[in-house]
Design an enzyme around this catalytic site. Structure first.
Site, PDB file in Angstrom:
ATOM      1  N   HIS A 136     -11.269  39.924  37.755  1.00 22.92           N
ATOM      2  CA  HIS A 136     -11.610  40.535  36.473  1.00 22.92           C
ATOM      3  C   HIS A 136     -13.117  40.628  36.268  1.00 22.92           C
ATOM      4  CE1 HIS A 136     -12.435  36.850  33.981  1.00 22.92           C
ATOM      5  NE2 HIS A 136     -11.547  36.268  34.773  1.00 22.92           N
ATOM      6  N   GLU A 145      -9.325  40.668  30.819  1.00 18.80           N
ATOM      7  CA  GLU A 145      -8.522  39.513  31.246  1.00 18.80           C
ATOM      8  C   GLU A 145      -8.624  38.393  30.235  1.00 18.80           C
ATOM      9  OE1 GLU A 145      -7.609  35.700  33.487  1.00 18.80           O
ATOM     10  OE2 GLU A 145      -9.367  36.249  32.345  1.00 18.80           O
TER      11      GLU A 145
END
Lengths: 381, 332
Positions: A95, A233
């Site tokens: 992420h 995320e």
């Protein structure tokens, strides 16, 4: 104070990150300048543009396809080495976003009220230098002069809604001209190389991003490699969820950064709740707060590490999770596993990771991708 | 069916470690369905193909996994620290025996000098003792999973054992497959995984099966114990037809169909409103574009302890009701 990304980070030498040794096996070298640039860039969840630009630049010419999806995920494809037969689609995700702050109001004196984005350790905010908005304005989070505080307030926690970001605007109007509501603010910590370690903000998960870039610079591999540099995320695995749907992989590996809560106890007893430990190698996940890893994939990673003599550790089951969770539950289900670099003090202004752990994680990932084959996913009996 | 229930409840299978259960179920249903598949999370899906043009595609789900424990640390003396897998109460653990996948047994102990002995213990106060005296001899590793270890017993008209949640549901599906002589429908019997950690298996299975309607077979609480939960479900009152639980409002059409079948077959039933807890049906209901979903529940006391209790007649009633439901045409 805010440091600019180190000069070399923007135009690192084009040397391949993975190269063949005489024995024919690929070696991987981690790229510290790349990591420095990624760590210094600010990409609070939902505003990952600066990180995305660095990623796109870093992988340019090393992938067969690349696109940015509706949420901002970078989805890149590296086609399999041998075109004969159907290669497995392997998704590797890391992420791009980091935890941080969002400006929610301009106060009467030109200071800025802010909200929290993702799981920020709020106790570490007071007095922190920050960088605000796309124009990277320098600011500082307010803190009361300790000698002026009444005794009863000295030990009281301060809540974020009692703090302000001060950009020195002087009045509300000036503040409004420079900063828009919804602008993000990130920590101004400059990346630094220490004794066999690195310190920087957002190592969670720029370490994963750097590892994934390194993987893409090597290859091709026996799998159709789908790289997802995901967004959002830290606010609930939102990017990974749609990336998993789009890629529809046969298997997925999430690369993340595991909090190492491993300092010795001050009272001298054994620390048995450390989550992960620095210096013990890549962290392989079997159980976390939202995922039970696919046993075949977790065993495969452990086996690869053992065969290569690489150190590894199993993440302590407990709270917290990774992009793997969202990918696993997409469509009719995906076998997933996570692998992390351990780092201390994540979700604070400055995290710390050991270079050996990062190198070993990158080596293990490379081995796993090189040796991935359909037998790893032998049908569950 | 008692022998089947005994075999199933005594099997090992905490969430994420369902392979021994999967083998057991596969063996028990040999030759009954038209085909069997296992999906990427480990759901076992046994399908009886459609026999008529107007039949529906029905997904039934009972979960194979049980609550359990997972090792977080093994110390120098071989004691294992652990966390729960699914909703276990630490109070239900003291003195319990547990078993690992390789058959190794352990007992759960508690720190005597914990910080506040008057408080309900947390997981960090407990440990598993497998009779080892070093990390090496324990044979345990971080990530290893364990489950309660108890034989099934008959107590009067009732059965007492671990993991009746939801092995009794698994038994009901298997027994229904055996008794189902004819059905106009295509029926996917799903033996699901990872229910206890958040209905994860059923969600992906429902996407894969893509059914017209769904039913979960699981346990529900009762309100018939001293100073117990306020709940209008009791042991011996027959199968409980779900109205609502904490994650789902059962489709009223499914509820009515089940009530109609129970009246025709003269099966005593009760309606269920469960205020805490849910079933695979909640995940089915919101899979893909959504589907009508409901549940048949077995009234159960002491859920998520090593001694769950059901009344055998209620279990028999569930098989009769489910069989009647599947044999009849369905219009929704």
């Amino acid at each position: 104070m805010a440091k600019k990304p180190s000069r070399t980070s923007q135009k690192h030498s084009p040397r391949p990150a993975a190269r063949k040794t005489r024995s024919g096996r690929q070696e991987i070298s981690t790229d510290i300048d790349l990591l420095a640039g990624l760590s210094n860039a600010i990409g609070v969840s939902g505003a990952e543009g600066a990180v995305r630009r660095l990623v796109l630049e870093a992988i340019e010419g090393h992938v067969d396809e690349v696109r940015v999806d509706a949420l901002g995920n970078v989805l890149a494809v590296k086609r399999a080495a041998r075109r004969s037969g159907q290669a497995l689609r392997l998704l590797v995700a890391a992420h791009m976003d980091e935890v941080g702050l969002m400006i929610v109001d301009h106060d009467s004196d030109g200071s800025l009220r802010f909200g929290i984005v993702g799981g920020v350790n709020e106790r570490t905010l007071l007095g922190q230098p920050v960088i605000v908005g796309p124009r990277r304005l320098t600011g500082v989070i307010s803190a009361a002069p300790i000698h002026l505080l009444p005794a009863e307030r000295k030990n009281q926690p301060v809540k974020p809604n009692q703090m302000r970001i001060d950009i020195g605007a002087g009045n509300q109007e000036t503040a409004r001209r420079h900063v828009a509501l919804g602008d993000r603010a990130g920590f101004a910590t400059g990346f630094a190389q220490l004794q066999g370690a690195v310190r920087g903000k957002a190592l969670d998960d720029r370490l994963g991003c750097a590892t994934l870039v390194t993987l893409l610079r090597g290859g091709p591999y026996p799998v159709e490699l789908h790289a997802a540099f995901t967004v959002q995320e830290e606010v609930g695995l939102r990017g990974a969820s749609v990336a998993g749907y789009a890629v529809e992989p046969h298997a997925a590996i999430a690369l993340d950064c595991a909090p190492a809560y491993d300092l010795p106890h001050s009272r001298g007893t054994e620390n048995v709740r450390y989550n992960a430990q620095l210096g013990r190698g890549p962290v392989i996940y079997r159980v976390d707060g939202r995922t039970l890893s696919d046993r075949r994939l977790a065993d495969f990673l452990c086996q690869m590490a053992e065969n290569a003599g690489l150190p590894f550790q199993i993440r302590q089951p407990g709270p917290g999770s990774t992009d793997a969770s969202a990918v696993q539950l997409g469509r009719s289900g995906v076998p997933v596993v996570s692998m992390s670099v351990p780092a201390r003090y994540v979700h604070t202004p400055a995290a710390l990771a050991r270079l050996d752990d990062w190198r070993h994680a990158a080596q293990l990932l490379l081995l796993a991708v090189e040796q991935f084959n359909p037998k790893v996913l032998k049908p569950l009996t | 069916m008692k022998a089947l229930i005994k075999k199933l409840t005594e099997a090992y299978g905490p969430s994420g470690s369902e392979s021994q259960m999967r083998e057991l179920v596969r063996e028990e249903i040999r030759n009954l369905p038209d085909y069997v598949t296992v999906d990427s999370l480990g759901n076992l899906i046994a399908v009886m193909k459609k026999k008529t043009r107007t039949g529906k595609k029905i997904m039934l789900s009972a979960h194979m996994d049980e609550i359990g424990f997972v090792i977080t640390h093994v110390d120098d003396r071989g004691f294992a620290r652990f966390q729960n897998l699914g909703g276990v109460n630490p109070l239900a653990c003291l003195g319990s025996r547990v078993r690992f996948a390789n058959g190794r047994l352990g007992v759960i102990g508690i720190e005597a000098r914990r910080e506040d002995p008057g408080r309900v213990p947390g997981w960090h106060d407990l440990f598993i003792d497998v009779g080892a005296d070093s990390r090496e001899s324990s044979g345990l590793q971080v990530g290893d999973a364990a489950a309660f270890y108890r034989p099934l017993e008959e107590v009067g008209e009732r059965l007492v054992g671990k993991s009746l949640d939801d092995r009794v549901g698994v038994a009901i599906l298997i027994e229904t497959m055996r008794r189902l002589k004819r059905t106009p429908h295509e029926v996917a019997f799903v033996f699901s995984v990872q229910e206890e950690v958040g209905l994860r298996g059923a969600g992906v299975a429902a996407y894969g099966v893509d059914a017209d309607l769904g039913l979960a077979i699981d346990v529900t609480r009762t309100g018939d114990t001293p100073n117990g939960t306020r709940m209008a479900v009791r042991l011996g009152g027959g199968p409980a037809i779900k109205v609502r639980d904490s994650r789902m409002i059962a489709d009223p059409r499914i509820r009515e169909l089940l009530l109609e079948r129970s009246r025709e077959a003269e099966i005593a039933v009760q309606l269920e409103i469960l205020e805490s807890g849910s079933t695979d049906a909640a995940a089915m209901q919101i899979a893909r574009a959504g589907l009508p979903a409901g549940a048949i529940s077995v009234p159960t006391r002491y859920i998520h302890t090593p001694s769950e209790m059901v009344e055998y007649a209620d279990v028999e009633g569930c098989v009769t009701l489910l069989t009647a439901f599947l044999q009849h045409p369905i219009e929704i």
